[in-house]
Design a protein around this motif. Structure first.
Motif, PDB file in Angstrom:
ATOM      1  N   VAL A   1       8.432 -24.017 -60.767  1.00 26.65           N
ATOM      2  CA  VAL A   1       7.224 -23.400 -60.226  1.00 26.65           C
ATOM      3  C   VAL A   1       6.737 -22.289 -61.161  1.00 26.65           C
ATOM      4  CG1 VAL A   1       6.297 -22.032 -58.309  1.00 26.65           C
ATOM      5  CG2 VAL A   1       7.734 -24.019 -57.849  1.00 26.65           C
ATOM      6  N   TYR A   2       7.675 -21.492 -61.693  1.00 21.15           N
ATOM      7  CA  TYR A   2       7.280 -20.453 -62.652  1.00 21.15           C
ATOM      8  C   TYR A   2       6.592 -21.083 -63.861  1.00 21.15           C
ATOM      9  CZ  TYR A   2       7.331 -16.578 -65.891  1.00 21.15           C
ATOM     10  OH  TYR A   2       6.933 -15.604 -66.781  1.00 21.15           O
ATOM     11  N   ALA A   3       7.183 -22.174 -64.371  1.00 24.53           N
ATOM     12  CA  ALA A   3       6.623 -22.820 -65.563  1.00 24.53           C
ATOM     13  C   ALA A   3       5.220 -23.348 -65.299  1.00 24.53           C
ATOM     14  CB  ALA A   3       7.542 -23.949 -66.020  1.00 24.53           C
ATOM     15  N   ALA A   4       4.961 -23.826 -64.076  1.00 27.33           N
ATOM     16  CA  ALA A   4       3.615 -24.307 -63.735  1.00 27.33           C
ATOM     17  C   ALA A   4       2.645 -23.144 -63.567  1.00 27.33           C
ATOM     18  CB  ALA A   4       3.678 -25.137 -62.454  1.00 27.33           C
ATOM     19  N   ARG A   5       3.128 -22.052 -62.994  1.00 28.66           N
ATOM     20  CA  ARG A   5       2.265 -20.909 -62.706  1.00 28.66           C
ATOM     21  C   ARG A   5       1.999 -20.057 -63.953  1.00 28.66           C
ATOM     22  NH1 ARG A   5      -0.783 -17.619 -62.202  1.00 28.66           N
ATOM     23  NH2 ARG A   5      -1.367 -16.253 -60.463  1.00 28.66           N
TER      24      ARG A   5
ATOM     25  N   GLY B   1       9.851 -19.040 -71.977  1.00 30.11           N
ATOM     26  CA  GLY B   1      10.671 -18.974 -73.180  1.00 30.11           C
ATOM     27  C   GLY B   1      11.643 -20.142 -73.196  1.00 30.11           C
ATOM     28  N   ARG B   2      12.946 -19.836 -73.194  1.00 33.71           N
ATOM     29  CA  ARG B   2      13.961 -20.884 -73.111  1.00 33.71           C
ATOM     30  C   ARG B   2      14.411 -20.998 -71.657  1.00 33.71           C
ATOM     31  NH1 ARG B   2      17.173 -18.844 -78.586  1.00 33.71           N
ATOM     32  NH2 ARG B   2      15.459 -19.394 -80.010  1.00 33.71           N
ATOM     33  N   MET B   3      14.242 -22.187 -71.094  1.00 33.66           N
ATOM     34  CA  MET B   3      14.505 -22.400 -69.678  1.00 33.66           C
ATOM     35  C   MET B   3      15.465 -23.566 -69.504  1.00 33.66           C
ATOM     36  SD  MET B   3      11.736 -22.928 -66.581  1.00 33.66           S
ATOM     37  CE  MET B   3      11.228 -21.196 -66.652  1.00 33.66           C
ATOM     38  N   ALA B   4      16.593 -23.310 -68.806  1.00 28.97           N
ATOM     39  CA  ALA B   4      17.584 -24.345 -68.516  1.00 28.97           C
ATOM     40  C   ALA B   4      17.716 -24.472 -67.008  1.00 28.97           C
ATOM     41  CB  ALA B   4      18.929 -23.997 -69.155  1.00 28.97           C
TER      42      ALA B   4
ATOM     43  N   ARG C   1       4.165 -29.575 -54.466  1.00 27.00           N
ATOM     44  CA  ARG C   1       4.033 -31.027 -54.441  1.00 27.00           C
ATOM     45  C   ARG C   1       2.821 -31.503 -55.243  1.00 27.00           C
ATOM     46  NH1 ARG C   1       4.521 -33.611 -48.601  1.00 27.00           N
ATOM     47  NH2 ARG C   1       6.469 -32.398 -48.718  1.00 27.00           N
ATOM     48  N   GLU C   2       1.743 -30.715 -55.240  1.00 30.33           N
ATOM     49  CA  GLU C   2       0.497 -31.159 -55.850  1.00 30.33           C
ATOM     50  C   GLU C   2       0.300 -30.679 -57.291  1.00 30.33           C
ATOM     51  OE1 GLU C   2      -1.511 -33.287 -54.455  1.00 30.33           O
ATOM     52  OE2 GLU C   2      -0.332 -33.369 -52.599  1.00 30.33           O
ATOM     53  N   GLU C   3       0.817 -29.490 -57.619  1.00 35.66           N
ATOM     54  CA  GLU C   3       0.449 -28.849 -58.886  1.00 35.66           C
ATOM     55  C   GLU C   3       1.586 -28.737 -59.911  1.00 35.66           C
ATOM     56  OE1 GLU C   3      -2.610 -28.227 -59.488  1.00 35.66           O
ATOM     57  OE2 GLU C   3      -3.369 -28.584 -57.461  1.00 35.66           O
ATOM     58  N   VAL C   4       2.835 -28.808 -59.475  1.00 33.01           N
ATOM     59  CA  VAL C   4       3.944 -28.615 -60.417  1.00 33.01           C
ATOM     60  C   VAL C   4       4.254 -29.948 -61.085  1.00 33.01           C
ATOM     61  CG1 VAL C   4       6.287 -27.722 -60.738  1.00 33.01           C
ATOM     62  CG2 VAL C   4       4.798 -26.747 -58.972  1.00 33.01           C
TER      63      VAL C   4
END
Length: 530
Positions: free
Chosen positions: A233-237, A243-246, A445-448
């Motif tokens: 959700v953070y990555a979509a927003r 940065g680097r996300m695991a 559900r719709e945006e991510v």
């Protein structure tokens, strides 16, 4: 983390009882609106400058059980991002300082939703020291959790939900739904205004405030289980801030709560069957040496405790559904199996609930702190399940009407019991507790989806009882080319704490930006395979 938790459970730790996630503008129109300080509705964008201008002040953590090198701090966020003048929340943070050349921070979320990041970081110290070679390693209690304005539904909310959906009550589904609406009203009364602002979209915005307060231009992030939903959700927003996300133990972004609950019940039943097969090969197994008989014994034990709960030192009664929650916690990794076996032996042979109580709560109690954070004694006993329901309901847009849900309730209960006679009722209660709450957001559900971000590492474990591997495949396909999948061919929930191969690859990515090829795997012997 598992080693320290295991030691606490072996030592008879008496845990607190459990009782039983459309802001992103896109395209030229969005850019124009943002440039003029307007939202897509034409309203002025709220001024959040005072929140983004703050810096975290670190100090020694209070609490005798906390590591000496753990530091604590706070960050202030708006209760409602659309109306920041309505009030603020203080969120609790903790960190281990970088031991090498510091390149910023990496933020951790341990999942739940509802898990305390402060205590998770404190107890997982050894697991994350490798990351301090380049980062301050930071975690936090999300809004509504632990020391950060904790929510509650009252200590009997889950038991009342279970009673409402019990087979004997199903002759009048409308009466059951009435009871569930009463529980929802009590949750709102006990929790206060934070309850209406606990969805993952809100927490993702908190993450961005934390990123800025920590002095980082980009968010470096490691999320487990529900924490993978939060990361997505953070990555979509905030795609330009990634940065680097695991993401380890990948959550679904699309399945309704009812389907999620069924998947979890099936996965946990499979893990229980595997545990009992192992247990009955040991002389110390409290259920004897016949695996089939042992499975029947566990079902009978849960039913017996539901009929006749056992009083505890904390003034509540330990039920069969509390036991189901405890067993679920003990099944997350094979390393916990001996602890689960001993806790069940204490219960069966001595009537002692302390071991299963500790498992049910994860062996964690909130750390004390000065105001405005909650003191340990002010954190409700049911905070974890209350926060879990608050977030899951806020993230789910499905709210069947009374008539439809009344028609579906009997069928749902049958499906859940078929999925697992042990965990089915427990999981169904968590789903139906959304009845009577406001409709959740459809943003996830719709945006991510179809993210335009740097590469992200997704770890899925084949034998995961809580987040099935097909969720990793679904979510990776949904997120698009940014997703790089690491296939962990092992058992247990998530891979970072149990697989040296996964641990190494995640650390290599976060520290050095080194990614495995998408579709590569860590085998049962931690051998890399392509």
């Amino acid at each position: 983390m598992l080693a320290e938790l295991t030691e606490r459970l072996r030592g008879g730790h008496r845990a607190l009882s459990p009782s039983v996630r459309r802001c992103a503008a896109a395209g030229a129109v969005g850019l124009v609106l943002l440039a003029t300080g307007l939202t897509a509705t034409g309203r002025a964008e709220p001024d959040l400058g005072r929140f983004y201008d703050q810096k975290v002040r670190w100090a020694a953590c209070e609490g005798t059980e906390l590591p000496k090198d753990l530091q604590c701090g706070t960050v202030t966020v708006p209760l409602d991002y659309a109306k920041p003048e309505k009030g603020t929340l203080e969120l609790a943070l903790a960190r281990y300082r970088a031991s090498g050349d510091r390149r910023g921070s990496v933020l951790l979320n341990f999942g739940g939703p509802g898990g305390s990041g402060v205590m998770g970081l404190a107890q997982g110290r050894k697991d994350f020291l490798g990351l301090t070679e380049g980062y301050d390693v930071v975690s936090f209690d999300p809004r509504g959790v632990g020391r950060s304005a904790p929510v509650s539904c009252g200590t009997d909310a889950t038991s009342r939900a279970l009673e409402a959906t019990d087979g004997e009550e199903m002759s009048d589904p409308r009466d059951a739904l009435r009871q569930l609406r009463e529980v929802a009203a009590e949750c709102a009364e006990h929790s206060g205004p934070v309850l209406a602002h606990m969805g993952t979209v809100d927490v993702a915005r908190d993450l961005d405030v934390m990123r800025q307060a920590l002095g980082d231009k980009k968010l470096n992030y490691l999320g487990f289980s529900y924490g993978t939903r939060l990361g997505a959700v953070y990555a979509a927003r905030f795609p330009d801030k990634v940065g680097r996300m695991a993401l380890d133990g990948v959550d679904t972004l699309t399945e309704p709560l009812a389907e999620q609950g069924l998947a979890s019940a099936r996965g946990q039943q499979t893990a229980l069957d595997n545990f009992l097969t192992w247990c009955t090969e040991e002389l110390a197994c409290p259920f004897g040496q016949d695996a089939r008989a042992a499975r029947e014994h566990v079902v009978d034990l849960v039913a017996s405790l539901d009929d006749t709960p056992v009083p505890t030192d904390f003034g509540y009664e330990f039920t069969g559904q509390d036991l189901a929650g405890a067993i679920a916690q003990g099944l997350y990794t094979k390393e916990m199996w001996p602890v689960l076996q001993r806790a069940l032996a204490q219960l069966v042979e001595d009537g002692d609930t302390h071991g299963v109580e500790a498992l049910a709560s994860g062996g964690m109690a909130p750390a004390p702190s000065d105001e405005p954070l909650a003191d340990a004694e002010d954190v409700p006993l049911d905070n974890l399940p209350a926060a879990l329901m608050a977030v899951n309901c806020a993230d789910d847009p499905d709210r069947p009407g009374v008539e439809q849900l009344a028609r579906d309730l009997t069928r749902l209960r049958r499906s859940y019991e078929e999925a697992s006679p042990v965990f089915g009722p427990y999981r169904l209660a968590q789903v139906v507790l959304c009845h009577g709450r406001p409709k959740g957001t459809d943003y996830i559900r719709e945006e991510v989806k179809d993210l335009d971000t740097p590469k992200m590492l997704l770890v899925g474990t084949r034998g995961d009882p809580a987040t099935p591997y097909y969720w990793t495949e679904q979510t990776a396909k949904r997120l698009g080319p940014s997703a790089v999948v690491l296939d962990n061919r092992n058992e247990g929930h998530t891979g970072y704490g149990s697989s040296e191969c996964v641990h190494r690859k995640v650390d290599d990515f976060l520290l050095y930006g080194s990614l495995p090829r998408s579709g590569s795997s860590c085998g049962a012997e931690d051998e890399d395979r392509i």
